[in-house]
Scaffold this motif. Structure first.
Motif, PDB file in Angstrom:
ATOM      1  N   ILE A 147       3.397   5.803  -3.163  1.00  0.00           N
ATOM      2  CA  ILE A 147       4.613   6.456  -3.663  1.00  0.00           C
ATOM      3  C   ILE A 147       4.607   6.496  -5.188  1.00  0.00           C
ATOM      4  CG2 ILE A 147       7.128   6.261  -3.851  1.00  0.00           C
ATOM      5  CD1 ILE A 147       7.096   5.067  -1.005  1.00  0.00           C
ATOM      6  N   GLN A 148       4.246   5.366  -5.800  1.00  0.00           N
ATOM      7  CA  GLN A 148       4.200   5.314  -7.261  1.00  0.00           C
ATOM      8  C   GLN A 148       3.165   6.284  -7.815  1.00  0.00           C
ATOM      9  OE1 GLN A 148       3.411   1.138  -7.705  1.00  0.00           O
ATOM     10  NE2 GLN A 148       5.588   0.572  -7.741  1.00  0.00           N
ATOM     11  N   SER A 149       2.014   6.377  -7.156  1.00  0.00           N
ATOM     12  CA  SER A 149       0.983   7.309  -7.591  1.00  0.00           C
ATOM     13  C   SER A 149       1.472   8.745  -7.496  1.00  0.00           C
ATOM     14  CB  SER A 149      -0.270   7.130  -6.728  1.00  0.00           C
ATOM     15  OG  SER A 149      -1.262   8.064  -7.068  1.00  0.00           O
TER      16      SER A 149
ATOM     17  N   HIS B   4       5.365  13.632 -12.110  1.00  0.00           N
ATOM     18  CA  HIS B   4       5.885  13.624 -13.484  1.00  0.00           C
ATOM     19  C   HIS B   4       4.943  14.364 -14.418  1.00  0.00           C
ATOM     20  CE1 HIS B   4       7.981  12.185 -17.057  1.00  0.00           C
ATOM     21  NE2 HIS B   4       6.796  11.837 -17.543  1.00  0.00           N
ATOM     22  N   VAL B   5       3.649  14.121 -14.258  1.00  0.00           N
ATOM     23  CA  VAL B   5       2.655  14.796 -15.100  1.00  0.00           C
ATOM     24  C   VAL B   5       2.718  16.299 -14.889  1.00  0.00           C
ATOM     25  CG1 VAL B   5       0.184  15.140 -15.456  1.00  0.00           C
ATOM     26  CG2 VAL B   5       1.106  12.818 -15.261  1.00  0.00           C
ATOM     27  N   LYS B   6       2.847  16.717 -13.650  1.00  0.00           N
ATOM     28  CA  LYS B   6       2.911  18.149 -13.340  1.00  0.00           C
ATOM     29  C   LYS B   6       4.168  18.784 -13.918  1.00  0.00           C
ATOM     30  CE  LYS B   6       1.442  21.894 -11.349  1.00  0.00           C
ATOM     31  NZ  LYS B   6       0.231  22.575 -11.875  1.00  0.00           N
ATOM     32  N   VAL B   7       5.288  18.099 -13.791  1.00  0.00           N
ATOM     33  CA  VAL B   7       6.551  18.620 -14.352  1.00  0.00           C
ATOM     34  C   VAL B   7       6.441  18.745 -15.864  1.00  0.00           C
ATOM     35  CG1 VAL B   7       8.976  18.057 -14.772  1.00  0.00           C
ATOM     36  CG2 VAL B   7       8.032  17.814 -12.481  1.00  0.00           C
TER      37      VAL B   7
ATOM     38  N   ASN C  67       0.833  -1.208   0.000  1.00  0.00           N
ATOM     39  CA  ASN C  67       0.000   0.000   0.000  1.00  0.00           C
ATOM     40  C   ASN C  67       0.863   1.252   0.000  1.00  0.00           C
ATOM     41  OD1 ASN C  67      -2.449  -1.360  -0.013  1.00  0.00           O
ATOM     42  ND2 ASN C  67      -2.610  -1.415   2.228  1.00  0.00           N
ATOM     43  N   ILE C  68       1.939   1.221   0.779  1.00  0.00           N
ATOM     44  CA  ILE C  68       2.852   2.362   0.812  1.00  0.00           C
ATOM     45  C   ILE C  68       3.519   2.555  -0.552  1.00  0.00           C
ATOM     46  CG2 ILE C  68       5.012   3.246   1.794  1.00  0.00           C
ATOM     47  CD1 ILE C  68       4.258   1.987   4.438  1.00  0.00           C
TER      48      ILE C  68
END
Length: 230
Positions: free
Chosen positions: A18-20, A26-29, A13-14
């Motif tokens: 983190i992956q999410s 990445h999308v924001k960058v 779950n952790i």
């Protein structure tokens, strides 16, 4: 559930969170980078209108930016030219739309420009270049941008869909972009759709080499130039 299995589920779950977060970051960058590219292209196009600088000054811009921001890729002469071509691909057709509206006095919709602004910054730079170079007009381009977002196309899959003419096979699906429906004043709004502070933010958020004096732009007689799409 055993203690071991419980721990595995817990740590998974952790990892998922983190992956999410990584994907969102990445999308924001990517979006911020594309908005910066758009702003740089706008500045180049506007400067070429008002100054007697030929295309040679793009090489000067590239050298100065790469010297100032050595850790940031994307400021090659070729990529700067592609930024300008990408900007003009959308903006030049909007200028034609502006003239068309003034002639036909047709009904107006803000959705067209808003759609461009909200979509083209959501897909990677390489996808944008592929769409720009292979689309005949904005309708077709926005169709492939939408398809990429909806289906999460890789660049290879996107190119395959374009080359197999998915746009025509889909009956030239409605993109809600019609040149005749663009409000003239929105053309100016699109040009300024990028937040100016992105340039300043980039400078503060990167490692740069000691500042050097920028090279003076070459003064060349301007001559009519036809932009050739890739």
């Amino acid at each position: 559930m055993t203690l071991k299995n419980e721990y595995k589920e817990f740590i998974q779950n952790i990892k998922s969170k983190i992956q999410s977060a990584q994907i969102k970051a990445h999308v924001k960058v990517n979006e911020e980078m594309l908005r910066l590219y758009w702003e740089i292209a706008f500045m180049i196009v506007e400067k070429q209108k008002s100054a007697s600088w030929g295309d040679g000054f793009i090489a000067d811009i590239s050298k100065d930016l790469q010297r100032e921001f050595p850790s940031i890729k994307g400021f090659s002469k070729r990529n700067l030219e592609l930024m300008r071509q990408w900007y003009r691909f959308y903006f030049d057709e909007l200028l034609i739309a502006k003239q068309l509206v003034s002639q036909l006095q047709t009904p107006i919709e803000q959705q067209a420009v808003a759609q461009i602004d909200s979509l083209i910054f959501q897909i990677p730079w390489g996808h944008n270049l592929a769409i720009m170079s292979k689309s005949k007009n904005i309708n077709e381009a926005i169709f492939y941008v939408n398809a990429t977002i909806k289906n999460n196309y890789s660049r290879a899959v996107l190119l395959h869909q374009i080359e197999s003419d998915l746009y025509s096979r889909s009956g030239k699906a409605i993109t809600n972009f019609e040149a005749k429906s663009v409000r003239p004043e929105l053309v100016e709004g699109l040009a300024h759709s990028v937040r100016p502070e992105l340039v300043e933010g980039l400078a503060h958020g990167s490692t740069s080499s000691p500042r050097t004096e920028p090279s003076s732009p070459r003064t060349e007689p301007s001559s009519p130039r036809t932009e050739t799409r890739l």
